[in-house]
Write a protein that holds these residues in place. Structure first.
Motif, PDB file in Angstrom:
ATOM      1  N   HIS A  53     -13.784   8.696 -12.848  1.00  0.00           N
ATOM      2  CA  HIS A  53     -15.216   8.510 -12.618  1.00  0.00           C
ATOM      3  C   HIS A  53     -15.717   9.566 -11.642  1.00  0.00           C
ATOM      4  CE1 HIS A  53     -14.701   6.789  -8.542  1.00  0.00           C
ATOM      5  NE2 HIS A  53     -13.705   6.072  -9.043  1.00  0.00           N
ATOM      6  N   PRO A  54     -17.016   9.835 -11.630  1.00  0.00           N
ATOM      7  CA  PRO A  54     -17.565  10.744 -10.621  1.00  0.00           C
ATOM      8  C   PRO A  54     -17.434  10.121  -9.232  1.00  0.00           C
ATOM      9  CG  PRO A  54     -19.116  10.408 -12.436  1.00  0.00           C
ATOM     10  CD  PRO A  54     -18.036   9.373 -12.582  1.00  0.00           C
ATOM     11  N   PRO A  55     -17.544  10.922  -8.183  1.00  0.00           N
ATOM     12  CA  PRO A  55     -17.519  10.347  -6.834  1.00  0.00           C
ATOM     13  C   PRO A  55     -18.552   9.230  -6.692  1.00  0.00           C
ATOM     14  CG  PRO A  55     -17.410  12.737  -6.719  1.00  0.00           C
ATOM     15  CD  PRO A  55     -17.666  12.396  -8.151  1.00  0.00           C
ATOM     16  N   VAL A  56     -18.160   8.129  -6.078  1.00  0.00           N
ATOM     17  CA  VAL A  56     -19.025   6.953  -6.000  1.00  0.00           C
ATOM     18  C   VAL A  56     -20.308   7.248  -5.235  1.00  0.00           C
ATOM     19  CG1 VAL A  56     -19.187   4.605  -5.077  1.00  0.00           C
ATOM     20  CG2 VAL A  56     -17.118   5.338  -6.259  1.00  0.00           C
ATOM     21  N   ASP A  57     -20.253   8.137  -4.218  1.00  0.00           N
ATOM     22  CA  ASP A  57     -21.427   8.401  -3.393  1.00  0.00           C
ATOM     23  C   ASP A  57     -22.315   9.509  -3.946  1.00  0.00           C
ATOM     24  OD1 ASP A  57     -19.632  10.393  -2.977  1.00  0.00           O
ATOM     25  OD2 ASP A  57     -19.748  10.389  -0.786  1.00  0.00           O
ATOM     26  N   VAL A  58     -22.051   9.944  -5.166  1.00  0.00           N
ATOM     27  CA  VAL A  58     -22.865  10.982  -5.794  1.00  0.00           C
ATOM     28  C   VAL A  58     -23.729  10.357  -6.875  1.00  0.00           C
ATOM     29  CG1 VAL A  58     -22.826  13.061  -7.225  1.00  0.00           C
ATOM     30  CG2 VAL A  58     -21.227  12.833  -5.315  1.00  0.00           C
ATOM     31  N   ILE A  59     -25.048  10.507  -6.741  1.00  0.00           N
ATOM     32  CA  ILE A  59     -25.963  10.005  -7.761  1.00  0.00           C
ATOM     33  C   ILE A  59     -26.346  11.181  -8.650  1.00  0.00           C
ATOM     34  CG2 ILE A  59     -28.161   8.875  -8.202  1.00  0.00           C
ATOM     35  CD1 ILE A  59     -27.944   7.609  -5.434  1.00  0.00           C
ATOM     36  N   SER A  68     -18.426  10.821 -19.634  1.00  0.00           N
ATOM     37  CA  SER A  68     -18.728  10.336 -20.986  1.00  0.00           C
ATOM     38  C   SER A  68     -18.307  11.366 -22.028  1.00  0.00           C
ATOM     39  CB  SER A  68     -20.224  10.038 -21.110  1.00  0.00           C
ATOM     40  OG  SER A  68     -20.564   9.711 -22.441  1.00  0.00           O
ATOM     41  N   ARG A  69     -18.584  12.622 -21.744  1.00  0.00           N
ATOM     42  CA  ARG A  69     -18.203  13.717 -22.648  1.00  0.00           C
ATOM     43  C   ARG A  69     -16.690  13.770 -22.801  1.00  0.00           C
ATOM     44  NH1 ARG A  69     -20.549  18.242 -24.701  1.00  0.00           N
ATOM     45  NH2 ARG A  69     -22.540  17.428 -23.963  1.00  0.00           N
ATOM     46  N   GLU A  70     -15.982  13.611 -21.702  1.00  0.00           N
ATOM     47  CA  GLU A  70     -14.524  13.620 -21.744  1.00  0.00           C
ATOM     48  C   GLU A  70     -13.997  12.498 -22.643  1.00  0.00           C
ATOM     49  OE1 GLU A  70     -11.786  14.546 -18.347  1.00  0.00           O
ATOM     50  OE2 GLU A  70     -11.707  12.361 -18.229  1.00  0.00           O
ATOM     51  N   PHE A  71     -14.540  11.289 -22.475  1.00  0.00           N
ATOM     52  CA  PHE A  71     -14.067  10.161 -23.264  1.00  0.00           C
ATOM     53  C   PHE A  71     -14.354  10.373 -24.746  1.00  0.00           C
ATOM     54  CE2 PHE A  71     -14.044   5.707 -24.750  1.00  0.00           C
ATOM     55  CZ  PHE A  71     -12.817   5.310 -24.239  1.00  0.00           C
ATOM     56  N   THR A  72     -15.516  10.955 -25.046  1.00  0.00           N
ATOM     57  CA  THR A  72     -15.855  11.254 -26.442  1.00  0.00           C
ATOM     58  C   THR A  72     -14.870  12.244 -27.043  1.00  0.00           C
ATOM     59  OG1 THR A  72     -18.215  10.832 -26.083  1.00  0.00           O
ATOM     60  CG2 THR A  72     -17.638  12.226 -27.946  1.00  0.00           C
ATOM     61  N   ALA A  73     -14.522  13.278 -26.288  1.00  0.00           N
ATOM     62  CA  ALA A  73     -13.566  14.273 -26.777  1.00  0.00           C
ATOM     63  C   ALA A  73     -12.197  13.645 -27.011  1.00  0.00           C
ATOM     64  CB  ALA A  73     -13.461  15.428 -25.781  1.00  0.00           C
ATOM     65  N   SER A 200     -15.159  24.874 -33.050  1.00  0.00           N
ATOM     66  CA  SER A 200     -14.170  23.827 -32.829  1.00  0.00           C
ATOM     67  C   SER A 200     -14.590  23.024 -31.604  1.00  0.00           C
ATOM     68  CB  SER A 200     -12.783  24.428 -32.561  1.00  0.00           C
ATOM     69  OG  SER A 200     -12.355  25.277 -33.598  1.00  0.00           O
ATOM     70  N   ILE A 201     -13.936  21.885 -31.400  1.00  0.00           N
ATOM     71  CA  ILE A 201     -14.007  21.265 -30.083  1.00  0.00           C
ATOM     72  C   ILE A 201     -13.319  22.212 -29.113  1.00  0.00           C
ATOM     73  CG2 ILE A 201     -13.183  19.378 -28.624  1.00  0.00           C
ATOM     74  CD1 ILE A 201     -13.504  17.486 -30.919  1.00  0.00           C
ATOM     75  N   ILE A 202     -13.982  22.515 -28.022  1.00  0.00           N
ATOM     76  CA  ILE A 202     -13.371  23.397 -27.027  1.00  0.00           C
ATOM     77  C   ILE A 202     -13.361  22.705 -25.671  1.00  0.00           C
ATOM     78  CG2 ILE A 202     -13.846  25.543 -28.238  1.00  0.00           C
ATOM     79  CD1 ILE A 202     -16.259  25.990 -26.448  1.00  0.00           C
ATOM     80  N   HIS A 203     -12.358  23.033 -24.881  1.00  0.00           N
ATOM     81  CA  HIS A 203     -12.119  22.409 -23.586  1.00  0.00           C
ATOM     82  C   HIS A 203     -13.036  22.994 -22.522  1.00  0.00           C
ATOM     83  CE1 HIS A 203      -9.925  21.614 -19.809  1.00  0.00           C
ATOM     84  NE2 HIS A 203      -9.290  20.637 -20.443  1.00  0.00           N
ATOM     85  N   CYS A 204     -13.205  24.305 -22.531  1.00  0.00           N
ATOM     86  CA  CYS A 204     -14.069  25.076 -21.615  1.00  0.00           C
ATOM     87  C   CYS A 204     -13.468  25.283 -20.226  1.00  0.00           C
ATOM     88  CB  CYS A 204     -15.458  24.467 -21.492  1.00  0.00           C
ATOM     89  SG  CYS A 204     -16.553  24.930 -22.839  1.00  0.00           S
ATOM     90  N   ILE A 223      -3.028  17.415 -22.672  1.00  0.00           N
ATOM     91  CA  ILE A 223      -4.090  18.233 -22.089  1.00  0.00           C
ATOM     92  C   ILE A 223      -5.068  17.290 -21.391  1.00  0.00           C
ATOM     93  CG2 ILE A 223      -5.907  19.933 -22.521  1.00  0.00           C
ATOM     94  CD1 ILE A 223      -4.493  20.582 -25.174  1.00  0.00           C
ATOM     95  N   LEU A 224      -5.415  17.612 -20.142  1.00  0.00           N
ATOM     96  CA  LEU A 224      -6.270  16.754 -19.327  1.00  0.00           C
ATOM     97  C   LEU A 224      -7.631  17.418 -19.046  1.00  0.00           C
ATOM     98  CD1 LEU A 224      -3.655  15.659 -16.627  1.00  0.00           C
ATOM     99  CD2 LEU A 224      -4.126  14.572 -18.830  1.00  0.00           C
ATOM    100  N   ASP A 225      -8.493  16.684 -18.354  1.00  0.00           N
ATOM    101  CA  ASP A 225      -9.750  17.191 -17.781  1.00  0.00           C
ATOM    102  C   ASP A 225     -10.690  17.770 -18.828  1.00  0.00           C
ATOM    103  OD1 ASP A 225      -8.700  16.417 -15.381  1.00  0.00           O
ATOM    104  OD2 ASP A 225      -8.166  18.420 -14.716  1.00  0.00           O
ATOM    105  N   TRP A 226     -11.264  16.865 -19.639  1.00  0.00           N
ATOM    106  CA  TRP A 226     -12.116  17.258 -20.755  1.00  0.00           C
ATOM    107  C   TRP A 226     -13.601  17.100 -20.449  1.00  0.00           C
ATOM    108  CZ3 TRP A 226     -10.538  19.455 -25.303  1.00  0.00           C
ATOM    109  CH2 TRP A 226      -9.159  19.479 -25.529  1.00  0.00           C
ATOM    110  N   GLU A 227     -13.988  17.039 -19.177  1.00  0.00           N
ATOM    111  CA  GLU A 227     -15.387  16.744 -18.867  1.00  0.00           C
ATOM    112  C   GLU A 227     -16.359  17.872 -19.226  1.00  0.00           C
ATOM    113  OE1 GLU A 227     -13.616  17.718 -14.690  1.00  0.00           O
ATOM    114  OE2 GLU A 227     -12.908  17.019 -16.639  1.00  0.00           O
ATOM    115  N   MET A 228     -15.838  19.082 -19.497  1.00  0.00           N
ATOM    116  CA  MET A 228     -16.708  20.185 -19.898  1.00  0.00           C
ATOM    117  C   MET A 228     -16.653  20.441 -21.411  1.00  0.00           C
ATOM    118  SD  MET A 228     -15.877  22.826 -16.764  1.00  0.00           S
ATOM    119  CE  MET A 228     -16.940  24.128 -17.382  1.00  0.00           C
TER     120      MET A 228
END
Length: 343
Positions: A53-59, A68-73, A200-204, A223-228
């Motif tokens: 999740h993103p940092p809790v104190d960051v809005i 969300s993008r990572e989970f979709t990928a 293609s789907i790309i990791h970025c 492969i990890l860290d798909w948020e981009m």
């Protein structure tokens, strides 16, 4: 544990039981790694899971969109490429203060500058790590993604040109030092952009450090860290990981720790890894040199934003301070690639 932490732990345990049918789960330790999102272990009677999740104190809707993008990928790629199995997604901010994603736990190690003691020493292991990384990337890129991601997940047509214009504009408007190569390389990239190829789907942000390897042998597990992640030219991913492969560490290089273990003169050459990627993905890598320059330039333009925040006194970390030299070094390396005619 603080009262708020206890409240969130209880809310999460209840959510896990209700939504996933997993009783007795609880939040575990925060794990190291990543500069933008929180990764933590979840303890359950049947074994651990991973929560992101993103940092809790960051809005920030943008930060939440990345998870969300990572989970979709992951949902699209699981079963076709080595990625963690997606378990559940929660967009109810009342649980943890941020949307979050739950995935399977994969035991492994992320590598940077050194090989594990259990691996064979030297180029034997380095070469195998390179081939494993490239084979996994090819599996991502050869997957037919149409119908597996929602409309609007990415706009492949003109992706490179939009990125060039976007980051040129951002760096013009937010700068704290003189970096002429940002503009010069950006113009070169704009003038020499190849025609759009297969999408293609790309990791970025693909490189060895964003992969989990087996602890006992040079074998890729995930492969990890798909948020981009997005839809675009797969050479964006190949260009970045091969830019960081087998650099001359005797000179000034940006982010020297990234794939630092590959900087062995005896390691497999970039060209051989590129040929393997084409063989496995079915995609030509003729524009690889352009995309190596593009990926290094884009990374420099993006992370310069963190250096701007550092100069403005809004962040203070070793990572941000080191950008004083890492960003110029990335740009000089990209310029040197052009001067010597590519790979």
């Amino acid at each position: 544990m603080q009262p708020l932490a206890l409240e969130r732990d209880a809310a999460f345990s209840q959510w896990l039981a209700t939504e996933c049918g997993i009783e007795g789960g609880r939040l575990g330790q925060v794990l190291a790694g990543g500069n933008s999102n929180v990764t933590r272990r979840v303890e359950t009677p049947s074994g651990p899971l991973v929560l992101r999740h993103p940092p809790v104190d960051v809005i920030s809707d943008k930060a939440a969109a990345g998870i969300s993008r990572e989970f979709t990928a992951l949902k699209a790629l699981h079963g076709s490429a080595p990625v963690p199995r997606p378990v559940a997604w929660c967009d109810d901010r009342s649980i943890l203060g941020q949307p979050f994603a739950l995935t399977e736990w994969i035991d492994g190690v992320a590598l940077t500058t050194e090989l594990p003691a259990e691996y064979p020493a030297g180029a034997v292991s380095i070469d195998q790590l390179g081939r494993e990384m490239i084979a996994a990337l090819a599996a991502v890129h050869r997957m037919a993604w149409e119908g597996k991601v929602p409309e609007g997940f990415g706009r492949p047509s003109g992706f490179v040109e939009r990125q060039i214009d976007r980051w040129l504009d951002i760096r013009r408007n937010r700068q704290v030092r003189d970096l002429p190569l940002i503009g010069q390389l950006g113009e070169w990239l704009r003038d020499n952009a190849p025609a759009s190829g297969r999408a293609s789907i790309i990791h970025c942000d693909f490189h060895l450090d964003n992969c989990l390897m087996d602890r006992g042998e040079p074998r890729l597990k995930a492969i990890l860290d798909w948020e981009m992640a997005t839809i675009g030219d797969p050479l964006v991913d190949l260009g970045l990981c091969l830019f960081f492969w087998k650099r001359d560490g005797r000179g000034a290089i940006g982010f020297p720790f990234v794939q630092g273990l590959s900087n062995d003169p005896a390691a497999i050459e970039r060209r051989e890894l590129a040929d393997l990627w084409s063989e496995l993905s079915g995609i030509d890598h003729g524009d690889l040199s352009y995309f190596m320059v593009f990926s290094a330039w884009r990374l420099a333009a993006i992370v310069e934003g963190a250096f701007v925040l550092y100069r403005e006194g809004k962040v203070d970390s070793d990572y941000a301070r080191n950008l004083e030299r890492d960003v110029p070094n990335l740009l000089w390396e990209a310029a040197a690639l052009i001067d010597r005619g590519g790979v």
